[in-house]
Design a protein around this motif. Structure first.
Motif: not given
Length: 480
Positions: A176-197
């Motif tokens: 159904p999806s290959f979404l991973r925890f790491g997809h969210f870690e990437y944007w959080a680490y970069r401080g791009q919280l709008q992209q994370l949201r």
């Protein structure tokens, strides 16, 4: 329905979450095996099992109509160390198929060439690892474990160097999806919280619509799914081998089969991954690591929980406590089912752990001994310490019989939790050795045997035997 048979995966997001990238074709690719069951379920337009069109797609030589291949970017904690950029380095999301029931299936071709996230690697997968992933994906599904699926395995003559020269291969993965925890870690680490949201909102809209606008409830559901998944693994003796956060599925699916293995001789500290020198991902550590990984996901998603960091941390800590609570409750029920016990009793853990201790002391086979539990004579053939077995079995029989449950129904339920056959390493190695010589008959037979793992079958009795002595020397690593 869409105007074309397929859509571009992650098309609603696009860049920078996913980038368009073409697959790199493999020469003279052969279809080694196709999952007929999954093919019938999906009914992929224009891709009949065994067809030239499917072979061309598997070779990376033909895109799906209406879909552009993409690769996604993510980060991850690998063996506890944070790596700020990873991504689909040897896999392309080649499209999305919506079936007749309205369910969406992402199609991912693994081994299909380099992407912007390959980190100077060749983007290929080898036959050895591809066959292992293909078998496990379908075998765990048949065992009732949430997992990504695999539609087909393709093998090419193109040489690929790992520890040695090997043949290139591809696997067509479905989920159904290959979404991973790491997809969210990437944007959080970069401080791009709008992209994370935006990523979170997209994930919720597509796979968790009941949690729209309720991020805490959404994250709590992911934690519950993860705990339930690990219970499945533990009670079947399955070891994942590389539980990095980039290998953890947002949907609670078993994801990325690398150096996995099923327990043969029972050892709670068994390490299935030769690369895991410290034993971080040993069998008995999997629940702890999953809990730790959930903490990393919550850490990445703090900005979604509350604009005030202190309040967000308070909510995250409460959510994290769901894991041990959920795990204990689910594991208790699952282990009791394996032992044929319906009711909860305070001393059940002592009784069940007594059997596991007996297996560990004698290094007895996990799968075979659990399958034999209803039959004390069979257990006597398997367990060396007869006196200890007799003492334990009397206690077990008294506890079991005290419930006064229907014997036939109880044993049927017990058999449904204790498989006769699992994809053991030596069976996989035999299939790999034959496939390297273009003999796919052992693979086909193994897939048939694993399609109904809870049923006794005389024609597959040899595949349920105890492993041969040489199996103990087999080793799998992160390149496997």
């Amino acid at each position: 329905m869409t105007a074309t048979p397929y859509e571009t995966a992650w098309g609603a997001l696009g860049e920078p979450w996913a980038v368009a990238v073409e697959t790199t074709p493999l020469p003279d690719l052969k279809l080694a095996h196709v999952s007929e069951t999954l093919a019938a379920t999906l009914s992929l337009p224009g891709l009949a099992a065994g067809s030239p069109a499917l072979r061309a797609v598997m070779a990376g030589a033909q895109p799906l109509p209406g879909a552009q291949p993409v690769a996604t970017v993510y980060a991850g904690h690998q063996f506890g160390q944070f790596v700020p950029q990873l991504g689909d380095g040897r896999a392309h999301l080649i499209g999305v198929h919506t079936d007749a029931a309205g369910a969406r299936h992402e199609l991912q071709l693994k081994g299909s060439g380099p992407t912007p996230f390959s980190r100077f690697a060749d983007g290929r997968a080898v036959l050895r690892s591809s066959l292992r992933e293909y078998v496990a994906s379908e075998a765990l599904h048949a065992l009732g474990v949430p997992t990504t699926r695999a539609l087909a395995l393709g093998v090419s003559s193109e040489p690929v160097r790992r520890e040695r020269m090997e043949r290139a291969a591809t696997v067509l993965r479905v989920a159904p999806s290959f979404l991973r925890f790491g997809h969210f870690e990437y944007w959080a680490y970069r401080g791009q919280l709008q992209q994370l949201r935006q990523l979170a909102d997209w994930a919720i809209a597509n796979w968790f619509p009941q949690f729209e606008g309720r991020y805490a409830d959404w994250l709590g559901d992911i934690i519950d799914r993860t705990a339930d998944l690990i219970v499945h693994w533990q009670t079947l003796g399955f070891c994942h081998g590389v539980m990095n956060t980039d290998n953890m599925s947002l949907l609670g699916l078993t994801l990325d089969y690398g150096p996995y293995g099923f327990l043969d001789a029972y050892d709670p500290g068994h390490i299935c991954n030769h690369s895991d020198e410290a034993g971080r991902y040993a069998y008995d550590q999997q629940p702890h690591v999953a809990h730790w990984n959930c903490a990393r996901l919550l850490e990445a998603c703090l900005s979604l929980l509350d604009p005030d960091q202190d309040r967000a941390l308070t909510t995250a800590r409460a959510l994290l406590e769901r894991f041990p609570t959920r795990f204990r409750a689910t594991a208790g029920r699952a282990w009791r089912t394996k032992f044929g016990l319906g009711e909860h009793r305070d001393d059940d853990d002592t009784l069940m752990n007594g059997f596991l201790d007996l297996l560990a002391r004698g290094r007895h086979d996990f799968t075979t001994c659990f399958r034999a539990l209803p039959d004390p004579d069979r257990l006597h053939d398997l367990i060396l310490d007869q006196a200890a077995l007799d003492t334990w079995y009397r206690q077990y029989r008294d506890r079991r019989d005290d419930e006064r449950a229907d014997t036939v129904a109880r044993e049927a339920l017990q058999r449904s939790a204790n498989p006769a056959r699992v994809p053991r390493n030596h069976l996989l190695q035999l299939a790999i050795t034959a496939a390297e010589q273009d003999d796919f008959a052992p693979l086909s037979r193994l897939m048939d045997a694993l399609s109904a793992p809870y049923q006794d079958a005389d024609e597959f009795a040899d595949l349920a035997d105890l492993p041969p002595a040489w199996a103990a020397a087999l080793s799998v690593s992160c390149s496997s």
